[in-house]
Scaffold this motif. Sequence first.
Motif, PDB file in Angstrom:
ATOM      1  N   GLY A 143       0.820  -1.197   0.000  1.00 41.10           N
ATOM      2  CA  GLY A 143       0.000   0.000   0.000  1.00 41.10           C
ATOM      3  C   GLY A 143       0.856   1.249   0.000  1.00 41.10           C
ATOM      4  O   GLY A 143       2.090   1.179  -0.118  1.00 41.10           O
ATOM      5  N   ARG A 144       0.200   2.405   0.169  1.00 45.62           N
ATOM      6  CA  ARG A 144       0.940   3.664   0.091  1.00 45.62           C
ATOM      7  C   ARG A 144       0.625   4.620   1.237  1.00 45.62           C
ATOM      8  O   ARG A 144       0.830   5.829   1.099  1.00 45.62           O
ATOM      9  CB  ARG A 144       0.657   4.343  -1.254  1.00 45.62           C
ATOM     10  CG  ARG A 144       1.227   3.596  -2.461  1.00 45.62           C
ATOM     11  CD  ARG A 144       1.129   4.420  -3.717  1.00 45.62           C
ATOM     12  NE  ARG A 144       1.700   3.754  -4.875  1.00 45.62           N
ATOM     13  CZ  ARG A 144       1.035   2.990  -5.724  1.00 45.62           C
ATOM     14  NH1 ARG A 144      -0.260   2.759  -5.524  1.00 45.62           N
ATOM     15  NH2 ARG A 144       1.627   2.435  -6.757  1.00 45.62           N
ATOM     16  N   THR A 145       0.130   4.127   2.349  1.00 42.66           N
ATOM     17  CA  THR A 145      -0.040   4.993   3.507  1.00 42.66           C
ATOM     18  C   THR A 145       1.324   5.286   4.124  1.00 42.66           C
ATOM     19  O   THR A 145       2.322   4.626   3.800  1.00 42.66           O
ATOM     20  CB  THR A 145      -0.950   4.338   4.550  1.00 42.66           C
ATOM     21  OG1 THR A 145      -0.361   3.087   4.950  1.00 42.66           O
ATOM     22  CG2 THR A 145      -2.338   4.087   3.998  1.00 42.66           C
ATOM     23  N   THR A 146       1.383   6.256   5.017  1.00 47.49           N
ATOM     24  CA  THR A 146       2.670   6.678   5.566  1.00 47.49           C
ATOM     25  C   THR A 146       3.385   5.539   6.287  1.00 47.49           C
ATOM     26  O   THR A 146       4.591   5.333   6.093  1.00 47.49           O
ATOM     27  CB  THR A 146       2.475   7.866   6.528  1.00 47.49           C
ATOM     28  OG1 THR A 146       1.790   8.916   5.840  1.00 47.49           O
ATOM     29  CG2 THR A 146       3.815   8.382   7.025  1.00 47.49           C
ATOM     30  N   THR A 147       2.663   4.781   7.101  1.00 46.61           N
ATOM     31  CA  THR A 147       3.301   3.670   7.800  1.00 46.61           C
ATOM     32  C   THR A 147       3.778   2.618   6.822  1.00 46.61           C
ATOM     33  O   THR A 147       4.891   2.094   6.936  1.00 46.61           O
ATOM     34  CB  THR A 147       2.335   3.039   8.820  1.00 46.61           C
ATOM     35  OG1 THR A 147       2.125   3.961   9.892  1.00 46.61           O
ATOM     36  CG2 THR A 147       2.892   1.749   9.390  1.00 46.61           C
ATOM     37  N   VAL A 148       2.965   2.291   5.819  1.00 47.64           N
ATOM     38  CA  VAL A 148       3.321   1.226   4.887  1.00 47.64           C
ATOM     39  C   VAL A 148       4.536   1.598   4.041  1.00 47.64           C
ATOM     40  O   VAL A 148       5.433   0.774   3.831  1.00 47.64           O
ATOM     41  CB  VAL A 148       2.115   0.857   4.002  1.00 47.64           C
ATOM     42  CG1 VAL A 148       2.527  -0.108   2.908  1.00 47.64           C
ATOM     43  CG2 VAL A 148       1.007   0.241   4.852  1.00 47.64           C
TER      44      VAL A 148
END
Length: 401
Positions: A143-148
């Motif tokens: 994915g492309r969320t900040t954590t990921v």
Amino acid sequence: MSTTENAIASAEAHSAHNYHPLPVVVATADGAWMTDVEGRRYLDMLAGYSALNFGHGNRRLLDAARAQLERVTLTSRAFHHDRFADFCTRLAELCGMEMVLPMNTGAEAVETAVKTARKWGYRVKGVPDGMAKIIVAADNFHGRTTTVISFSTDPEARADFGPYTPGFEIVPYGDLTAMRAAMTENTVAVLIEPIQGEAGVLVPPPGYLAGVRKLTRERNVLFIADEIQSGLGRTGKTFACEHEGIVPDMYLLGKALGGGVVPVSAVVSSAAVLGVFQPGEHGSTFGGNPLACAVALEVIAMLNTGEYQQRAAELGDHLHRELGLLAGGGAVQAVRGRGLWAGVDIEPELGTGREISEKLMERRVLVKDTHGSTIRIAPPLVIGKEDLDWGLEQLREVLLG
């Protein structure tokens, strides 16, 4: 300007440029075929990155959605609704698990898994607060969320988005020795894709998944399998993990779970793992909504027949045989994958993956490039053999002339 050119120009002017789509504007779709605004038909050999495993406009899924649209579409989790328990029960049964935590997108499922693993590590394993570590594989895509993106090794996904979330150890994909060396008493989970999709449909070495399963059991570490792309029939089995006869501690599901109709994702695990959550600690307004549950229940019922897994296995064998012939003809360096899913490395002198995709588009076949001269092929599982052969013939013509 044509209708297509106007639509593309408007999109370029008014939408953020976080994608670089091929210059085709789809208006309608059915089965494995899409039709653009000019009336031209294209064979879909991507299937929404496996979100459309059951094809465009699948009658069973549309009927399930229409029936639910007339009843209730959203309650929020502040209340129960009459599709929720059935959805959780049936999905848990399909996975051989006990509990389901529904979300919407694949990235949300991954974020949920990270939170679950950390909380389990603190409450159950006894890891000191703030010290939990999760092992991931290089070249991953979750994915492309900040954590990921904090544990991504892809510069395009990661650059200029820091500061990054700590708590992750990255090891080479397929390397059990490196994974073993990275494990400590503070390791709470291993998070991997059974087949790395975005990396080019990379299949790990034989025995790797079984080795991960053995190692995580020995070290009291959760094995989290991101089956968001690989799961739900794509590889010829319900889950890609089944190819090595193993069951992880947690499945992450999405894409095909919503049948290409609505976004549906889920974390599926045991009561001992998902039972760590208490009210208020995690949630989603739309997660597990009635419309999503109705569509996903139909997806689960379709998978329970085994028809789609068998179809993916049989057509997948044919796909890989035909692509193997290309690999022996000097135009293709390598072919990887399982079932109706393949990564094809084109000889660089013939063009980049983008250029090959554009040439195929001109021949009315839609695929997607990734990393240099690699293209991905993942048609809907409902594709006919004749259509599949036609698409492969277009690829031969592009590569061999």
